[in-house]
Design an enzyme around this catalytic site. Structure first.
Site, short mmCIF file in Angstrom:
data_model
loop_
_atom_site.label_atom_id
_atom_site.label_comp_id
_atom_site.label_asym_id
_atom_site.label_seq_id
_atom_site.Cartn_x
_atom_site.Cartn_y
_atom_site.Cartn_z
N ARG A 90 -4.78 -11.48 4.43
CA ARG A 90 -5.45 -10.52 4.15
C ARG A 90 -7.02 -10.63 3.92
NH1 ARG A 90 -3.99 -5.72 -0.23
NH2 ARG A 90 -5.94 -4.57 -0.17
N ASN A 144 1.94 -2.63 6.49
CA ASN A 144 0.91 -2.09 6.97
C ASN A 144 0.44 -2.80 8.10
OD1 ASN A 144 0.11 0.25 5.64
ND2 ASN A 144 -0.58 -0.97 3.91
N CYS A 165 3.96 5.89 4.33
CA CYS A 165 2.74 5.60 3.56
C CYS A 165 2.72 6.54 2.27
CB CYS A 165 1.31 5.90 4.34
SG CYS A 165 -0.02 5.85 3.41
N HIS A 195 -3.70 6.69 6.75
CA HIS A 195 -4.93 6.20 6.33
C HIS A 195 -6.25 7.02 7.28
CE1 HIS A 195 -3.26 2.28 4.12
NE2 HIS A 195 -2.81 3.56 3.86
N TYR A 254 -8.93 6.58 2.22
CA TYR A 254 -9.39 5.59 3.13
C TYR A 254 -10.39 6.26 4.13
CZ TYR A 254 -5.71 2.43 1.62
OH TYR A 254 -5.02 1.52 0.82
C1 G6P Z 1 -2.07 2.74 -0.88
C2 G6P Z 1 -1.94 2.63 0.44
C3 G6P Z 1 -0.99 1.49 0.87
C4 G6P Z 1 -1.53 0.18 0.25
C5 G6P Z 1 -1.48 0.26 -1.37
C6 G6P Z 1 -2.02 -0.91 -2.07
O1 G6P Z 1 -0.89 3.08 -1.74
O2 G6P Z 1 -1.33 3.71 1.04
O3 G6P Z 1 -0.91 1.22 2.17
O4 G6P Z 1 -0.58 -0.85 0.45
O5 G6P Z 1 -2.55 1.43 -1.50
O6 G6P Z 1 -3.33 -1.36 -1.74
P1 G6P Z 1 -3.75 -2.64 -2.39
O7 G6P Z 1 -5.28 -2.67 -1.87
O8 G6P Z 1 -3.67 -2.47 -3.91
O9 G6P Z 1 -3.08 -3.81 -1.94
MN MN Z 2 -0.71 3.29 3.19
#
Ligand code: G6P
Ligand code: MN
Length: 431
Positions: A90, A144, A165, A195, A254
């Site tokens: 990531r 994701n 999501c 998103h 997003y």
């Molecule tokens: C939100 C999104 C998710 C994501 C999560 C955590 O809930 O909908 O898709 O995985 O945030 O994001 P982060 O940046 O904390 O990993």
């Molecule tokens: Mn999400």
């Protein structure tokens, strides 16, 4: 009945276990199997989950395995929360575009394409295993990029799957808290892609309360109504409110990367760490904490990774399927005419009825031209990305990157893609 979690070593899993305990009367599982390829994480998280489940459901067996088939065999629900290449992957997804002054985000823009290229082949392997070894099982996917994974599963496998999501349920929860009603009373006129969605109207007891929310935003500061101690959420609220005040429609957080592209980019370039690096710190701390408290029954159990709505949504969907509830949730599905103006085969995120036949989209109003235009463009980019992932095609991946509105030029797209391929090695093999 057995429920398995692929990616069970995730720091989200203890919260998920709590959610599963809460619905045990509705969904009486006898075994919870956690599968992960990361053995140390699996062991740490497994110990905590065993302790949590034993305290509340002594008759339920918690098992751990590094073998996917052991988890899948006999499962009624296979919950997927994988991260191919882990958090280091990531961080690369985020850092590489930033070197070229392009947004670096996990699921949006270049980073989202890279993540899809790594995740889709593995998700299709999991789906093939489920189809062969547990053909009646449901895959509930939280991996994701959830929308592109949903598209890949729908087009390239025959499994029963729902890809979710927690952004829509999060907004529903926020609105419910801000006006002091139960979440289930709040109905959303939501449309978009994963998103990349908009909350156009919000109904409580059949009444559209958007004009009330608009005047709240205009006359007072909304942020204090939505208290959070999470830095990411606080920032998302600030950016979403900024957009909302100008367009009058609540955006998915997003969407800030599209509407406030320059501001987001400046912020990302000025930050010491990418979000992925911050999450690495959070996860390290959490896993250390889990290790410390696992053997000490008196110790406080955990600090949360967040994801409270992730757990709630996941278990609510399982219960809706299991008990044939016909409840409404916004999830990712193939359009099939439900969003006017979008191609039938596009993958969209819209309110759906979820029951034991899965998720069926409800018809929604045609999006305004600016929303529809962005959806069509990003959806085309997502379709190309899914094809690139399935075929391992460099050319399609390049065209997808170039089409993305956050990527400014073909030359930049090529440089980013080449750097991704080198950095991700075997996780991203394109020819
Ligand atoms: C939100 C999104 C998710 C994501 C999560 C955590 O809930 O909908 O898709 O995985 O945030 O994001 P982060 O940046 O904390 O990993
Ligand atoms: Mn999400």
């Amino acid at each position: 009945m057995k429920i398995s979690v692929i990616g069970g070593g995730s720091a989200y899993t203890p919260g998920l276990a709590e959610g599963l305990i809460a619905i045990h009367e509705e969904v009486p599982f006898k075994e919870l199997c956690l599968m992960d390829i990361d053995e140390p994480k699996l062991e740490t998280v497994g110990k905590i989950v065993k302790r949590v489940i034993a305290a509340q459901l002594p008759d339920v067996k918690v098992t751990t395995t590094t073998q996917r088939l052991d988890a899948i065999r006999g499962s009624a629900y296979v919950l997927c929360q994988i991260r191919v290449g882990g958090l280091p992957g990531r961080v690369l997804d985020e850092q590489i575009p930033l070197k070229h002054q392009v947004i670096g985000q996990e699921t949006v823009g270049a980073g989202g394409i890279a993540m899809a290229l790594r995740t889709i082949p593995v998700m299709l392997d999991i789906a093939a295993d489920v189809s062969q070894h547990a053909p009646d099982a449901w895959i509930i996917n939280y991996s994701n990029p959830s929308g592109m994974v949903a598209a890949a599963l729908a087009r390239h496998s025959d499994v029963k799957a729902v890809s979710i999501c927690d952004v829509p349920i999060g907004i529903q929860e926020f609105v419910a808290r801000a006006i002091g009603v139960n979440r289930k009373k709040v109905k959303l006129d939501y449309v978009g892609l994963n998103h990349l969605g908009w909350f156009r109207k919000i109904y409580v007891d059949g009444r559209n309360i958007m004009s009330m929310i608009r005047s709240m935003a205009a006359t007072s500061n909304i942020a204090p109504l939505l208290p959070t101690d999470d830095e990411k959420t606080a920032d998302e609220i600030e950016m979403a409110v900024r957009i909302f005040k100008q367009i009058g429609i609540i955006p998915s957080p997003y969407l800030q990367y599209y509407y406030l592209n320059r501001e987001c980019l400046e912020k990302q370039l000025a930050a010491d760490k990418t979000r992925g690096q911050v999450v690495q710190d959070i996860e390290r701390e959490l896993l250390e904490h889990f290790d410390q408290v696992a053997g000490d029954d008196a110790a406080e159990l955990w600090k949360s990774r967040g994801g409270q709505w992730h757990s709630e949504l996941m278990v609510s969907i399982i219960s809706a399927i299991h008990n044939d509830k016909g409840e409404e949730f916004a999830v990712n599905v193939i359009n099939n005419g439900c969003v006017p103006g979008m191609p039938d085969d596009a993958c969209v995120e819209v309110p759906c009825i979820v029951d034991n036949r899965g998720a069926r989209p409800l018809r929604v109003d045609r999006p305004e031209p600016d929303m529809l235009g962005l959806m069509q463009l990003v959806s085309a980019c997502e379709n190309l990305t899914v094809e690139a992932a399935v075929e391992g095609s460099y050319d399609k991946a390049l065209r997808a990157l170039n089409l993305n509105p956050l990527v400014p030029s073909l030359e930049v797209a090529r440089q980013i893609l080449d750097e991704y391929c080198t950095a991700h090695g075997n996780y991203m093999k394109l020819t």
